[in-house]
Write an enzyme that holds these catalytic residues in place. Structure first.
Site, PDB file in Angstrom:
ATOM      1  N   TYR A 142      10.126  10.969 -12.637  1.00  0.00           N
ATOM      2  CA  TYR A 142       9.637  10.370 -13.886  1.00  0.00           C
ATOM      3  C   TYR A 142       9.521   8.872 -13.685  1.00  0.00           C
ATOM      4  CZ  TYR A 142       9.608   9.004 -18.862  1.00  0.00           C
ATOM      5  OH  TYR A 142       9.295   8.480 -20.103  1.00  0.00           O
ATOM      6  N   ASP A 237      10.704   3.323  -7.417  1.00  0.00           N
ATOM      7  CA  ASP A 237      11.074   3.244  -8.823  1.00  0.00           C
ATOM      8  C   ASP A 237      12.599   3.317  -8.893  1.00  0.00           C
ATOM      9  OD1 ASP A 237      11.706   3.509 -11.454  1.00  0.00           O
ATOM     10  OD2 ASP A 237      10.163   5.001 -11.907  1.00  0.00           O
ATOM     11  N   LYS A 270      16.987  -0.209 -17.010  1.00  0.00           N
ATOM     12  CA  LYS A 270      18.324   0.292 -17.298  1.00  0.00           C
ATOM     13  C   LYS A 270      19.426  -0.740 -16.988  1.00  0.00           C
ATOM     14  CE  LYS A 270      16.860   5.006 -17.722  1.00  0.00           C
ATOM     15  NZ  LYS A 270      15.716   5.612 -17.098  1.00  0.00           N
TER      16      LYS A 270
HETATM   17  C1  LIG Z   1      14.261   5.736 -17.443  1.00  0.00           C
HETATM   18  C2  LIG Z   1      13.259   5.710 -16.358  1.00  0.00           C
HETATM   19  C3  LIG Z   1      11.973   5.153 -16.535  1.00  0.00           C
HETATM   20  C4  LIG Z   1      11.477   4.725 -17.874  1.00  0.00           C
HETATM   21  O1  LIG Z   1      12.202   3.683 -18.428  1.00  0.00           O
HETATM   22  P1  LIG Z   1      12.142   3.431 -20.021  1.00  0.00           P
HETATM   23  O2  LIG Z   1      12.915   2.178 -20.203  1.00  0.00           O
HETATM   24  O3  LIG Z   1      12.751   4.650 -20.652  1.00  0.00           O
HETATM   25  O4  LIG Z   1      10.704   3.304 -20.376  1.00  0.00           O
HETATM   26  C5  LIG Z   1      11.158   5.030 -15.430  1.00  0.00           C
HETATM   27  N1  LIG Z   1      11.549   5.443 -14.219  1.00  0.00           N
HETATM   28  C6  LIG Z   1      12.754   5.987 -14.010  1.00  0.00           C
HETATM   29  C7  LIG Z   1      13.153   6.405 -12.620  1.00  0.00           C
HETATM   30  C8  LIG Z   1      13.638   6.161 -15.075  1.00  0.00           C
HETATM   31  O5  LIG Z   1      14.818   6.756 -14.862  1.00  0.00           O
END
Ligand SMILES: *Cc1c(COP(=O)(O)O)cnc(C)c1O
Length: 429
Positions: A142, A237, A270
């Site tokens: 994701y 990511d 995060k």
């Molecule tokens: C949480 C997450 C996102 C999205 O971040 P948001 O602040 O919820 O938009 C993107 N990539 C990864 C790997 C994530 O865990």
């Protein structure tokens, strides 16, 4: 009727599904979501005063636990100085310098407000910098809810994907190729066919959005080689893994196994916000020069680099950068996974778990899954029963089999022992 149920009913009248992010609705596990009233250290309390040991930590950001004194003080001081100016501040430089100081592959960063925004902007930058359109992502990873990334695999290898959300036109995902995680043959075939058109490969290096699945070292090494040969950019990511699995992120973990390893673009979120809306993407100066106002790749944000959020993020990074932080966090997390494994073994239940730093996952399965289809094949009913068994015993795990868990520095050995005792009860019933 319980207070949580009353709040859920009221919420559903004014908020779709009663929540502002779908997983919070407990659809995957069933039951009534807990409405949280407050949190402190490793605990959260719901609207009924029930206490939970928190293994979500706001899905990762609360790595210090809730209400860490140094972070609280920084946020309170920043709030008194003003919430937002729409003009640059020194604290943005300090946060950028802190990130760059900890992640050697990053020479410049742009701060944004969510991981979605950071991932979307990183893809746009990769496309703008390479002058190419096509991108590769992996099933089960994701990267936020930008249109071009809400896509699942097509029917055959090296065909482009289909939207996973209504409202995303097929044309928008026609440049996104979706491959199986940890499948070297597929990535080689994709580069052989599309190499000269590929702007980037984006990956969750330790995938936390399919519970916890590591990209195998040979897989990461091969993607790195192929990107370099074909002039595509490798995007890590690290929204979840950054400052969570190690001080230098997952890329520092892979650099130990692959000498000299660096991704081209990194995406953070995060933990770098410490619980406030803050995320970032970063790369070399050479690639960043394509970004507005220096170059033609547009990207902007009214609240980007927000002074209260940057204060929260900076104070958080200062704490995690202290010597021994990740050693202690990693030891607590390993203690938890070992305890859960022992409880399952004693109950005669197939179970596998894994962790890196303060991030963990577990499956009711004999083997650790290596890709999304294998995650789907693990015992979901058992997971759902276990989730509710733990919740009833005051332990708040992620309410879906597809999510990682998070331990904070505030979790003590006594909290972990209480969690393992709860697991023994949950697995026996
Ligand atoms: C949480 C997450 C996102 C999205 O971040 P948001 O602040 O919820 O938009 C993107 N990539 C990864 C790997 C994530 O865990």
């Amino acid at each position: 009727m319980s207070t949580n149920q009353q709040l859920f009913d009221r919420a559903q009248r004014v908020i779709p599904g009663g929540v502002n992010s779908p997983v919070r609705a407990f659809r995957a596990v069933g039951g009534t979501p807990r409405f949280i009233a407050r949190a402190q250290g490793p605990y959260m309390w719901d609207a009924e005063g029930q206490r939970y040991i928190d293994y979500i930590g706001s899905w990762g950001p609360m790595i210090l636990g809730h209400g860490h004194p140094a972070v609280l003080e920084a946020v309170q001081k920043a709030a008194l100085e003003g919430f937002s100016y729409g003009a640059p501040t020194e604290r943005e430089i300090e946060l950028a310098e802190a990130i760059i100081g900890l992640v050697p592959s990053v020479e410049q960063v742009r701060l944004v407000s969510s991981g979605t925004e950071a991932g979307m902007s990183a893809i746009r930058l990769a496309r703008g910098a390479t002058g190419r359109n096509k991108i590769i992502k992996f099933e089960g990873c994701y990267h936020g809810h930008a249109d071009a990334l809400l896509v699942k695999a097509g029917s055959g290898l090296a065909t482009f994907g289909f939207p996973t959300s209504a409202g995303v036109p097929l044309e928008v995902v026609q440049h996104t190729l979706v491959l199986e995680y940890n499948n070297i043959a597929q990535i080689e075939a994709a580069f052989a066919e599309h190499g000269k058109d590929l702007a980037c490969v984006i990956i969750e290096p330790i995938a936390g959005n399919m519970n916890f699945v590591r990209a195998q070292v040979p897989f990461v090494r091969r993607i790195r080689e192929l990107c370099t040969i074909h002039g595509a950019l490798f995007v890590f990511d690290e929204v979840m893994t950054g400052f969570r699995v190690a001080l230098g992120g997952a890329q520092s973990v892979y650099a130990k196994a692959i000498p000299g390893f660096k991704p081209d673009i990194s995406v953070f979120g995060k933990v770098i916000g410490g619980g406030m809306p803050l995320a970032a993407f970063g790369t070399s100066r050479d690639i960043m020069k394509h970004l507005a106002p220096l170059g033609p790749v547009y990207q902007a944000g009214t609240l980007s680099g927000n002074p209260v959020a940057t204060a929260c993020g900076l104070a958080t990074l200062r704490e995690v950068a202290k010597p021994g932080f990740y050693e202690a966090l990693g030891a607590s997390t390993q203690l938890l996974v070992a305890g859960l494994s022992a409880a399952a073994r004693d109950a005669g239940v197939p179970f596998v778990g894994d962790s890196e730093g303060g991030m963990f996952g577990f499956f009711f399965s004999a083997d650790l899954p290596q890709h999304y289809a294998a995650v789907l094949a693990t015992d979901k009913d058992r997971f759902n029963r276990f989730f509710h068994g733990m919740l009833d015993r005051g332990v708040y795990l992620a309410p879906a089999l597809y999510e990682a868990g998070f331990v904070s520095a505030a979790h003590t050995a006594a909290d972990i022992a209480a969690t393992v005792a709860a697991a023994r009860g949950a697995l026996a019933s």
